[in-house]
Each structure stands twice: as structure tokens, then as C-alpha cells.
Write a protein that holds these residues in place. Structure first.
Motif, PDB file in Angstrom:
ATOM      1  N   ARG A 138      13.339  29.518  24.720  1.00 19.34           N
ATOM      2  CA  ARG A 138      13.125  28.207  25.257  1.00 19.34           C
ATOM      3  C   ARG A 138      11.811  27.839  25.372  1.00 19.34           C
ATOM      4  O   ARG A 138      11.647  26.431  25.247  1.00 19.34           O
ATOM      5  CB  ARG A 138      13.835  28.627  26.705  1.00 19.34           C
ATOM      6  CG  ARG A 138      13.856  27.259  27.843  1.00 19.34           C
ATOM      7  CD  ARG A 138      14.292  27.435  29.158  1.00 19.34           C
ATOM      8  NE  ARG A 138      13.283  28.390  29.837  1.00 19.34           N
ATOM      9  CZ  ARG A 138      12.388  27.989  30.377  1.00 19.34           C
ATOM     10  NH1 ARG A 138      12.032  26.612  30.319  1.00 19.34           N
ATOM     11  NH2 ARG A 138      11.466  28.826  31.023  1.00 19.34           N
ATOM     12  N   ALA A 139      10.983  28.868  25.389  1.00 21.04           N
ATOM     13  CA  ALA A 139       9.465  28.213  25.467  1.00 21.04           C
ATOM     14  C   ALA A 139       8.964  27.612  24.029  1.00 21.04           C
ATOM     15  O   ALA A 139       8.430  26.621  24.117  1.00 21.04           O
ATOM     16  CB  ALA A 139       8.448  29.473  25.798  1.00 21.04           C
ATOM     17  N   ALA A 152       7.040  28.244  32.057  1.00 17.18           N
ATOM     18  CA  ALA A 152       6.938  29.237  32.547  1.00 17.18           C
ATOM     19  C   ALA A 152       7.793  29.620  33.815  1.00 17.18           C
ATOM     20  O   ALA A 152       8.317  28.611  34.612  1.00 17.18           O
ATOM     21  CB  ALA A 152       5.106  29.592  32.799  1.00 17.18           C
ATOM     22  N   ARG A 153       7.762  30.718  34.234  1.00 22.42           N
ATOM     23  CA  ARG A 153       8.378  31.134  35.751  1.00 22.42           C
ATOM     24  C   ARG A 153       7.522  31.345  36.428  1.00 22.42           C
ATOM     25  O   ARG A 153       6.481  32.276  36.079  1.00 22.42           O
ATOM     26  CB  ARG A 153       9.717  31.981  35.372  1.00 22.42           C
ATOM     27  CG  ARG A 153       9.169  33.385  35.282  1.00 22.42           C
ATOM     28  CD  ARG A 153      10.313  34.414  35.601  1.00 22.42           C
ATOM     29  NE  ARG A 153      10.041  35.864  35.449  1.00 22.42           N
ATOM     30  CZ  ARG A 153       9.019  36.541  36.077  1.00 22.42           C
ATOM     31  NH1 ARG A 153       8.689  35.845  37.348  1.00 22.42           N
ATOM     32  NH2 ARG A 153       8.885  37.650  35.998  1.00 22.42           N
ATOM     33  N   PRO A 154       7.122  31.207  38.004  1.00 17.84           N
ATOM     34  CA  PRO A 154       6.240  31.556  38.693  1.00 17.84           C
ATOM     35  C   PRO A 154       6.278  33.020  38.757  1.00 17.84           C
ATOM     36  O   PRO A 154       7.138  33.796  38.793  1.00 17.84           O
ATOM     37  CB  PRO A 154       6.696  30.843  40.014  1.00 17.84           C
ATOM     38  CG  PRO A 154       7.617  29.773  39.700  1.00 17.84           C
ATOM     39  CD  PRO A 154       8.318  30.202  38.354  1.00 17.84           C
ATOM     40  N   ALA A 155       4.967  33.636  38.610  1.00 19.69           N
ATOM     41  CA  ALA A 155       4.754  35.003  39.058  1.00 19.69           C
ATOM     42  C   ALA A 155       4.467  35.409  40.356  1.00 19.69           C
ATOM     43  O   ALA A 155       3.911  34.606  40.992  1.00 19.69           O
ATOM     44  CB  ALA A 155       3.785  35.637  38.056  1.00 19.69           C
ATOM     45  N   LEU A 156       5.088  36.497  40.913  1.00 21.05           N
ATOM     46  CA  LEU A 156       4.649  37.045  42.207  1.00 21.05           C
ATOM     47  C   LEU A 156       3.501  37.999  42.051  1.00 21.05           C
ATOM     48  O   LEU A 156       3.541  38.869  41.217  1.00 21.05           O
ATOM     49  CB  LEU A 156       5.875  37.489  42.953  1.00 21.05           C
ATOM     50  CG  LEU A 156       7.112  36.273  43.036  1.00 21.05           C
ATOM     51  CD1 LEU A 156       8.188  37.267  43.500  1.00 21.05           C
ATOM     52  CD2 LEU A 156       6.901  35.553  43.735  1.00 21.05           C
ATOM     53  N   ALA A 157       2.820  38.150  43.165  1.00 21.65           N
ATOM     54  CA  ALA A 157       1.783  38.964  43.167  1.00 21.65           C
ATOM     55  C   ALA A 157       2.170  40.571  43.108  1.00 21.65           C
ATOM     56  O   ALA A 157       1.557  41.390  42.626  1.00 21.65           O
ATOM     57  CB  ALA A 157       0.944  39.103  44.537  1.00 21.65           C
ATOM     58  N   THR A 158       3.490  40.734  43.342  1.00 20.53           N
ATOM     59  CA  THR A 158       4.125  41.971  43.349  1.00 20.53           C
ATOM     60  C   THR A 158       4.833  42.350  42.246  1.00 20.53           C
ATOM     61  O   THR A 158       5.389  43.288  42.006  1.00 20.53           O
ATOM     62  CB  THR A 158       5.234  42.156  44.599  1.00 20.53           C
ATOM     63  OG1 THR A 158       6.109  40.909  44.552  1.00 20.53           O
ATOM     64  CG2 THR A 158       4.564  41.965  45.947  1.00 20.53           C
TER      65      THR A 158
END
Length: 97
Positions: free
Chosen positions: A67-68, A46-52
């Protein structure tokens, strides 16, 4: 598919195929717990998710998805394709495994 109402809990047995789709048109949340091996997969894939970050308005990036999927066997994870007789979720549906 098993339908759940707000606040209900569903326990999926180990190694059972499962998924999540919100077809209600209303906002929904999924709380999922995972074992250490699955957590290691999510950490690497995963890539980090931002609250925005907005909810995805389109299908996922195919390069990220490939890739996953390539990492999955390393973590004993397997993904089944959707059944041919069932339509794919709409882009606004939330899906998880």
C-alpha cells in the motif's frame, strides 16, 4: 554505506537514494527531516505508533508495504531495491527512507 558515530550528522542531498540500518547490536535513533511532499506521503502511508509499541521483530506486513509503495509516486517518492550483492538487513536492523 557511510558509518556514523553517536551524535554525528549526515546530510543527504535532495533526490539521493538513502537508507538507515543499525548493525551495531546497540539501540540507535534516527532523526530525519522531510519536505512537505514527503511529510504528506508519511501522513497517508503510515499508521500511528504508540509509545508502548515494541520494535518490529519481523519483516513488515507485506500488504502495508505494498500500500505504501503504491502511494509513493503520488508524492514523487521512489524506492530502490537493495543491491543484489549486499545482504538484506537482519530483522532487528532499523531501516528508513
Amino acid at each position: 554505506w557511510v558509518s556514523c558515530e553517536r551524535g554525528e550528522t549526515l546530510i543527504v542531498p535532495p533526490n539521493a537514494f538513502h537508507g538507515f540500518a543499525n548493525r551495531s547490536g546497540a539501540s540507535a535513533r534516527l532523526l530525519s527531516t522531510a519536505n512537505l511532499l514527503h511529510q504528506a506521503f508519511f501522513d497517508e502511508a503510515a499508521r500511528p505508533a504508540l509509545a508502548t509499541d515494541p520494535l518490529p521483530a519481523s519483516p513488515p506486513d507485506m500488504a502495508e508495504l505494498q500500500r505504501a509503495l503504491a502511494l509513493a509516486p503520488k508524492y514523487n517518492m521512489f524506492f530502490a531495491p537493495p543491491p543484489a550483492s549486499e545482504p538484506s538487513p537482519a530483522p532487528n536492523d532499523l531501516s528508513a527512507d
